[in-house]
Design an enzyme around this catalytic site. Structure first.
Site, PDB file in Angstrom:
ATOM      1  N   ASP A  98       5.175  10.953   3.940  1.00  0.00           N
ATOM      2  CA  ASP A  98       4.904  10.100   5.096  1.00  0.00           C
ATOM      3  C   ASP A  98       3.741   9.171   4.801  1.00  0.00           C
ATOM      4  O   ASP A  98       2.633   9.367   5.279  1.00  0.00           O
ATOM      5  CB  ASP A  98       4.621  10.954   6.330  1.00  0.00           C
ATOM      6  N   THR A  99       3.999   8.180   3.981  1.00  0.00           N
ATOM      7  CA  THR A  99       2.984   7.176   3.691  1.00  0.00           C
ATOM      8  C   THR A  99       3.378   5.885   4.362  1.00  0.00           C
ATOM      9  O   THR A  99       4.520   5.452   4.291  1.00  0.00           O
ATOM     10  CB  THR A  99       2.831   6.933   2.180  1.00  0.00           C
ATOM     11  N   SER A 100       2.465   5.275   5.032  1.00  0.00           N
ATOM     12  CA  SER A 100       2.767   4.046   5.757  1.00  0.00           C
ATOM     13  C   SER A 100       1.664   3.027   5.552  1.00  0.00           C
ATOM     14  O   SER A 100       0.494   3.325   5.766  1.00  0.00           O
ATOM     15  CB  SER A 100       2.912   4.336   7.252  1.00  0.00           C
ATOM     16  N   PRO A 101       2.033   1.821   5.135  1.00  0.00           N
ATOM     17  CA  PRO A 101       1.045   0.754   5.029  1.00  0.00           C
ATOM     18  C   PRO A 101       0.813   0.054   6.366  1.00  0.00           C
ATOM     19  O   PRO A 101       0.130  -0.947   6.435  1.00  0.00           O
ATOM     20  CB  PRO A 101       1.681  -0.195   4.016  1.00  0.00           C
ATOM     21  N   ASN A 102       1.400   0.566   7.431  1.00  0.00           N
ATOM     22  CA  ASN A 102       1.293  -0.056   8.745  1.00  0.00           C
ATOM     23  C   ASN A 102      -0.078   0.249   9.348  1.00  0.00           C
ATOM     24  O   ASN A 102      -0.275   1.271  10.000  1.00  0.00           O
ATOM     25  CB  ASN A 102       2.424   0.416   9.654  1.00  0.00           C
TER      26      ASN A 102
END
Length: 97
Positions: free
Chosen positions: A48-52
């Site tokens: 669960d990696t998010s650049p958001n």
């Protein structure tokens, strides 16, 4: 960058980075994937990696999503993270560059 409302085919930020690298190496007149150099930015098992960077918010109210359940009034469909751009397309471009 792209969220679950995107109905277009997209390579997301890694695909955009590949597109930009190919244009840089092969020239702007060469179609993606058709030049002498083909770029790929692969990854696996990201979890669960998010650049958001703006975090998850409820699309119906604009309020932050419930932190423990990632839902809005019990529905996860309304909880969408965004950023750093104004929309998911600009975010994909910013992160891909």
């Amino acid at each position: 960058s792209m969220n679950n409302t995107n109905m277009l085919i997209s390579g997301d930020n890694k695909g955009y980075a590949s597109y930009r690298m190919e244009r840089h190496i092969n020239g702007n007149d060469t179609l993606p994937g058709k030049g002498t150099f083909v770029a790929a930015f692969a990854s696996t098992n990201l979890g669960d990696t998010s650049p958001n960077l703006n975090g998850p918010r409820c699309t119906d109210t604009g309020l932050p999503c419930d932190n423990e359940t990632s839902t809005c009034n019990g529905r996860n469909e309304m909880c969408i993270a965004s950023g750093p751009g104004r929309d998911m397309f600009e975010s994909t471009q910013i992160i891909g560059e």
